[in-house]
Scaffold this active site. Structure first.
Site, PDB file in Angstrom:
ATOM      1  N   THR A  73       0.756  -1.075  -0.099  1.00 16.64           N
ATOM      2  CA  THR A  73       0.117   0.085  -0.026  1.00 16.64           C
ATOM      3  C   THR A  73       0.900   1.373  -0.021  1.00 16.64           C
ATOM      4  OG1 THR A  73      -0.185  -0.021   2.476  1.00 16.64           O
ATOM      5  CG2 THR A  73      -1.867  -1.160   1.176  1.00 16.64           C
ATOM      6  N   GLY A  96      -4.699  -5.827  -3.674  1.00 17.42           N
ATOM      7  CA  GLY A  96      -5.614  -5.843  -2.552  1.00 17.42           C
ATOM      8  C   GLY A  96      -4.952  -4.764  -1.383  1.00 17.42           C
ATOM      9  N   ASN A  98      -5.992  -5.492   1.421  1.00 16.91           N
ATOM     10  CA  ASN A  98      -5.667  -6.496   2.341  1.00 16.91           C
ATOM     11  C   ASN A  98      -6.152  -8.143   1.798  1.00 16.91           C
ATOM     12  OD1 ASN A  98      -6.241  -8.065   4.768  1.00 16.91           O
ATOM     13  ND2 ASN A  98      -5.939  -6.437   5.809  1.00 16.91           N
ATOM     14  N   HIS A 131      -1.672  -0.290  13.580  1.00 21.34           N
ATOM     15  CA  HIS A 131      -0.581  -1.244  13.191  1.00 21.34           C
ATOM     16  C   HIS A 131       0.701  -1.063  13.997  1.00 21.34           C
ATOM     17  CE1 HIS A 131      -3.401  -1.462   9.461  1.00 21.34           C
ATOM     18  NE2 HIS A 131      -2.726  -2.671   9.149  1.00 21.34           N
ATOM     19  N   LYS A 135       5.028  -0.046   9.964  1.00 17.17           N
ATOM     20  CA  LYS A 135       4.155   0.272   8.729  1.00 17.17           C
ATOM     21  C   LYS A 135       4.686   1.715   8.414  1.00 17.17           C
ATOM     22  CE  LYS A 135      -0.309  -0.141   6.970  1.00 17.17           C
ATOM     23  NZ  LYS A 135       0.177  -0.892   5.621  1.00 17.17           N
TER      24      LYS A 135
END
Length: 236
Positions: A73, A96, A98, A131, A135
């Site tokens: 992402t 995706g 996720n 998270h 990240k």
């Protein structure tokens, strides 16, 4: 199936283990710029790299006719360009935010709840994600997907990443992003009024679900051409 892993960090290592358990072969794994000769050994590539590397990784695969599953992402400002390159090369692509089964079911639940809540203006909505501290992007891609689901099903028109309980106007969805040690991913949607709250929440206990979903998507995309999503893979 012969798999290349682009981005051999914690997620890449988990994907490797699950893929091997499912009978696949890892023919190339790297966190460096792609070696074309090694990439060509693969029947599919799974990219869980970093935002600055993802676009080049993905489009290189398209040009070499290697299908791509991408879970990285933070690069989506170039998504439309990537899709155009995919189609121009008659390649195959699944992005995706996720890949876990539970999160994709959660996406559908979020859309349905948003549509129901759109009739009740007395409720304000907020998105929160938590998270791990490693990240890089904020908010998470999953939080952005959830927020877009609310925008598509309500009268809200925008979202904003907020800190310190900042206030937003009534047409804007506040998104809160927190970073804490060793949290694989927690996402919460909360509708609040003066008299009550409605909340839905997804909590990941490990990276296993993300990795398994990416491998399942790799199995599904073999011998296909086009741009797909996990809704296609899971027939949701």
């Amino acid at each position: 199936m012969k798999i290349a892993i682009l981005g051999y960090g914690r997620m890449g290592k988990t994907i490797e283990r699950i893929a091997i358990e499912r009978g696949h072969e890892i023919v190339y794994k790297t966190s460096e710029p792609i070696n074309i000769t090694e990439l060509k050994k693969a029947e599919v590539a799974i990219d869980f790299s970093i935002p600055t590397a993802a676009f080049n990784n993905i489009t290189t695969c398209f040009k070499e006719n290697v299908p791509v599953i991408c879970g990285t992402t933070g690069w989506l400002e170039k998504y439309d360009e990537a899709v155009s390159i995919c189609k121009a090369n008659n390649a195959a692509f699944i992005y995706g935010s996720n890949f876990s089964l539970g999160v994709n079911l959660f996406f559908e639940l979020n859309n349905k709840l948003a549509k129901m809540m759109s009739k009740f203006n007395e409720y304000d909505v907020e998105v929160e994600e938590i998270h791990h501290t490693k990240k890089l992007d904020k908010p998470s891609g999953t939080a952005i997907t959830l927020t877009k689901g609310i925008l598509e099903n309500t009268s809200k028109t925008d979202w904003k990443l907020i800190e310190n309980q900042e206030k937003v106007d009534s047409k804007t969805i506040p998104v809160v992003a927190k970073r804490e040690d060793e949290v694989p991913g927690t996402h919460t949607i909360k509708y609040s009024s003066e008299i009550d709250e409605i909340e839905i929440k997804h909590t990941a206990h490990s990276r296993e679900g993300f990795a398994l979903g990416a491998v399942i998507a790799s199995e599904w995309i073999k011998n296909k051409n086009g741009v797909f999503t996990m809704k296609d893979v899971l027939d949701l």
